[in-house]
Design a protein around this motif. Structure first.
Motif, PDB file in Angstrom:
ATOM      1  N   GLU A   1      -9.592  -1.719   2.856  1.00  0.00           N
ATOM      2  CA  GLU A   1      -9.219  -1.604   4.271  1.00  0.00           C
ATOM      3  C   GLU A   1      -7.901  -2.309   4.577  1.00  0.00           C
ATOM      4  OE1 GLU A   1     -12.070  -5.062   6.262  1.00  0.00           O
ATOM      5  OE2 GLU A   1     -12.442  -2.971   6.701  1.00  0.00           O
TER       6      GLU A   1
ATOM      7  N   GLU B   1      -5.263  -2.294   2.623  1.00  0.00           N
ATOM      8  CA  GLU B   1      -4.253  -1.307   2.238  1.00  0.00           C
ATOM      9  C   GLU B   1      -4.187  -0.175   3.255  1.00  0.00           C
ATOM     10  OE1 GLU B   1      -4.614  -2.028  -2.571  1.00  0.00           O
ATOM     11  OE2 GLU B   1      -6.058  -0.711  -1.553  1.00  0.00           O
ATOM     12  N   LEU B   2      -5.330   0.225   3.794  1.00  0.00           N
ATOM     13  CA  LEU B   2      -5.358   1.262   4.830  1.00  0.00           C
ATOM     14  C   LEU B   2      -4.556   0.810   6.049  1.00  0.00           C
ATOM     15  CD1 LEU B   2      -6.656   4.040   5.676  1.00  0.00           C
ATOM     16  CD2 LEU B   2      -8.386   2.659   6.828  1.00  0.00           C
TER      17      LEU B   2
ATOM     18  N   THR C   1      -1.196   2.791   7.295  1.00  0.00           N
ATOM     19  CA  THR C   1      -1.314   3.604   8.511  1.00  0.00           C
ATOM     20  C   THR C   1      -0.967   2.855   9.790  1.00  0.00           C
ATOM     21  OG1 THR C   1      -3.644   3.052   8.897  1.00  0.00           O
ATOM     22  CG2 THR C   1      -3.175   4.954   7.461  1.00  0.00           C
TER      23      THR C   1
ATOM     24  N   ILE D   1     -11.245   3.504  11.108  1.00  0.00           N
ATOM     25  CA  ILE D   1     -11.089   3.813   9.684  1.00  0.00           C
ATOM     26  C   ILE D   1     -11.191   5.315   9.443  1.00  0.00           C
ATOM     27  CG2 ILE D   1     -12.231   3.570   7.430  1.00  0.00           C
ATOM     28  CD1 ILE D   1     -12.791   0.616   8.351  1.00  0.00           C
TER      29      ILE D   1
ATOM     30  N   ALA E   1      -7.942   6.907  10.610  1.00  0.00           N
ATOM     31  CA  ALA E   1      -6.846   6.595   9.688  1.00  0.00           C
ATOM     32  C   ALA E   1      -6.986   7.389   8.396  1.00  0.00           C
ATOM     33  CB  ALA E   1      -6.807   5.096   9.409  1.00  0.00           C
ATOM     34  N   ALA E   2      -8.201   7.497   7.866  1.00  0.00           N
ATOM     35  CA  ALA E   2      -8.431   8.276   6.650  1.00  0.00           C
ATOM     36  C   ALA E   2      -8.091   9.745   6.887  1.00  0.00           C
ATOM     37  CB  ALA E   2      -9.876   8.127   6.188  1.00  0.00           C
TER      38      ALA E   2
ATOM     39  N   VAL F   1     -10.669  10.794   0.419  1.00  0.00           N
ATOM     40  CA  VAL F   1     -10.175   9.460   0.759  1.00  0.00           C
ATOM     41  C   VAL F   1     -11.367   8.507   0.740  1.00  0.00           C
ATOM     42  CG1 VAL F   1      -9.028   8.026   2.485  1.00  0.00           C
ATOM     43  CG2 VAL F   1      -8.353  10.422   2.219  1.00  0.00           C
TER      44      VAL F   1
ATOM     45  N   VAL G   1     -12.352   4.431   1.242  1.00  0.00           N
ATOM     46  CA  VAL G   1     -11.890   3.130   1.727  1.00  0.00           C
ATOM     47  C   VAL G   1     -13.005   2.120   1.492  1.00  0.00           C
ATOM     48  CG1 VAL G   1     -11.028   1.822   3.695  1.00  0.00           C
ATOM     49  CG2 VAL G   1     -10.495   4.269   3.509  1.00  0.00           C
TER      50      VAL G   1
END
Length: 111
Positions: free
Chosen positions: A15, A17-18, A22, A40, A43-44, A55, A57
């Motif tokens: 998360e 890195e997410l 983003t 999340i 964003a994914a 994807v 996460v």
């Protein structure tokens, strides 16, 4: 990295890195759990819109989120199971017995 994403079958990140990729805002409080899961997922979805097939996460003790693209995108990679197309899931982390010794080296690679 945008143009390369359509060639990515599985994009796995944590998360943090997410958030970096983003700019999404994960509050990470007890009261924000539902909002964080929605954030999340949204964003994914940005990566799915760019053509990534799957994807994933990881969220540590909060579990993980996996989202899959359309059947059309899955058709571009025959090795991907077509039954996963258009699916998403929030998976809780597995609770381990008290006192379990953990070695998390490489744990993300084993996801």
């Amino acid at each position: 990295i945008g143009p390369a994403l359509q060639h990515v079958d599985i994009l796995h990140m944590n998360e943090d890195e997410l958030v970096l990729l983003t700019g999404c805002n994960i509050l990470d409080t007890k009261d924000s759990e539902d909002e964080d899961e929605f954030t999340i997922a949204k964003a994914a979805d940005l990566f799915l819109q760019c053509g990534v097939a799957i994807v994933a996460v990881t969220r540590g003790r909060k579990g993980s989120y996996v989202a899959c693209n359309t059947a059309e995108r899955f058709g571009q990679t025959p090795a991907l199971p077509s039954s996963w197309a258009n699916c998403s899931v929030h998976m809780p982390a597995t609770a381990l017995p008290e006192g379990t010794q953990l070695n998390t080296n490489g744990a993300g690679d084993a996801y």
